[in-house]
Design a protein around this motif. Structure first.
Motif, PDB file in Angstrom:
ATOM      1  N   ARG A 182       7.935  45.124  35.502  1.00 12.06           N
ATOM      2  CA  ARG A 182       9.154  45.261  36.298  1.00 12.06           C
ATOM      3  C   ARG A 182       9.182  46.624  37.001  1.00 12.06           C
ATOM      4  O   ARG A 182       9.529  46.724  38.184  1.00 12.06           O
ATOM      5  CB  ARG A 182      10.368  45.090  35.386  1.00 12.06           C
ATOM      6  CG  ARG A 182      11.670  44.826  36.130  1.00 12.06           C
ATOM      7  CD  ARG A 182      12.714  44.296  35.167  1.00 12.06           C
ATOM      8  NE  ARG A 182      13.918  43.863  35.835  1.00 12.06           N
ATOM      9  CZ  ARG A 182      14.811  43.017  35.320  1.00 12.06           C
ATOM     10  NH1 ARG A 182      14.597  42.522  34.100  1.00 12.06           N
ATOM     11  NH2 ARG A 182      15.893  42.665  35.991  1.00 12.06           N
ATOM     12  N   SER A 210       7.816  39.507  34.890  1.00 12.20           N
ATOM     13  CA  SER A 210       8.527  40.769  35.047  1.00 12.20           C
ATOM     14  C   SER A 210       8.321  41.388  36.425  1.00 12.20           C
ATOM     15  O   SER A 210       9.218  42.048  36.958  1.00 12.20           O
ATOM     16  CB  SER A 210       8.084  41.757  33.957  1.00 12.20           C
ATOM     17  OG  SER A 210       6.695  42.011  34.026  1.00 12.20           O
ATOM     18  N   GLY A 214      11.182  42.721  39.079  1.00 10.21           N
ATOM     19  CA  GLY A 214      11.186  44.049  39.671  1.00 10.21           C
ATOM     20  C   GLY A 214      11.304  43.990  41.185  1.00 10.21           C
ATOM     21  O   GLY A 214      11.996  44.813  41.802  1.00 10.21           O
TER      22      GLY A 214
END
Length: 349
Positions: A182, A210, A214
């Motif tokens: 992220r 992830s 992000g």
């Protein structure tokens, strides 16, 4: 088993075998030869010299004990799929060797990173077969790559000592070394925004990923609307990156900046752009990993470097510490990614 014996079976010099086993950055003449040498070493249960002496002496003290380590590659079905994970594997292989341990098995099973496939698979049977494959030689397991949570829980029942090396956290299921995907994606997309891009695309996996989260975080923080047509969910391979770029180039409206979830996908996109040159469309492309090939693209790829060497070293440290009883609680070690600016991103000004 000596290095000389491995060299004889591989048809190379003992010096080449030693370099491959000890140096993850050694430029072997081919990936196939490197894999062959490690396969023979595992097949023969190669033991580094000091560990071999300990085994012959029957040493039982913790400091002298030789441990058997297995590796599960969850993002790949063979050693050629993703250079990032291959490079990380090379580092961990050498760390296992440096710590006088024995690498017994390396499994390539992308099933474990696919939630849908895991739901329909007999995970208990698959994991049981993996453990049988070790023939009882398994003191620890290193998982390289994303792993389905249910599969991870089942692996924990069979393997007492596990460490995960990944971009996606296991949320304290097992010890892990993480370079948070992220945050990696945020660094990359924030750079595109800094260059003035507002039409930003994403290429890669989206489900429970992830890096996709992000990407969305940065758009929201900068009041940039998500354009669904700019998001292409793909497997993270060069071929899929090539095809993704073909789709983008055929669209009526295209993103000016593109974040690729990994370098090899971005490399596929750059190759497509070079093959089908369009002077009217030259998007800025950024990725994450910083594999060796990222420096050889045209233009050279701007990316977020993951600290592979540290990830591999700390993974082995955590695993051995748990095996030896040094810690019992789950440990999460997070490392930072670093932006590497090259030539593939241009300012909108």
């Amino acid at each position: 088993m000596s290095i000389k014996k491995i060299a004889e079976k591989a048809g190379v010099s003992p010096a080449t075998v030693s370099r491959v086993l000890n140096n993850p950055n050694y430029k072997c003449s081919s990936q196939e030869l490197r894999d062959k040498i490690w396969h023979i070493a595992m097949e023969l249960n190669y033991v580094p010299n000091e560990a071999a002496r300990n085994l012959r002496r029957g040493a039982s003290a913790k400091s002298n004990k030789t441990y058997y380590i297995n590796i599960l590659m969850t993002r790949m079905d063979d050693s050629q799929t993703d250079p990032f994970f291959s490079e990380l594997l090379h580092i961990i292989e050498s760390e296992i060797h440096a710590h006088m341990c024995i690498l017994t098995k390396v499994w390539y099973m992308s099933l474990f990173s696919n939630d849908k496939k895991c739901r329909h698979a007999n995970l208990d049977k698959i994991i049981e077969d993996l453990y049988k494959d070790t023939e009882g030689k398994s003191d620890g397991l290193i998982i390289i790559g994303k792993c389905n949570i249910e599969a991870l829980k089942k692996l924990k029942k069979v393997y007492k000592n596990i460490v995960s090396v990944n971009r996606n956290s296991t949320n304290y299921e097992v010890d892990e070394v993480v370079c948070d995907g992220r945050k990696i994606a945020s660094i990359a997309v924030e750079y595109l925004v800094k260059l003035g891009h507002r039409d930003i695309g994403y290429i890669g996996e989206c489900h429970h990923e992830s890096r996709y989260k992000g990407f969305l975080d940065v758009l929201q923080m900068n009041n940039i609307s998500l354009e669904p047509s700019y998001v292409l969910e793909t497997k993270q391979t060069e071929a899929e990156g090539f095809e993704a770029m073909k789709k983008i180039m055929a669209s009526d409206v295209c993103p000016t900046g593109i974040y690729c979830a990994n370098d090899i996908t971005a490399i596929g996109m750059l190759k497509c752009l070079n093959k089908h040159k369009n002077n009217f469309y030259v998007p800025s492309i950024i990725a994450s990993d910083d594999i060796e090939a990222a420096q050889n693209t045209k233009p050279m790829l701007t990316t977020v470097r993951l600290p592979k060497e540290e990830m591999g070293k700390f993974a082995m440290y955590l695993l051995l510490d748990r095996i030896c009883g040094g810690h019992k609680g789950v440990v999460r070690m997070e490392l930072e990614g670093k932006l590497v600016v090259r030539n593939s991103c241009l300012s909108m000004e």
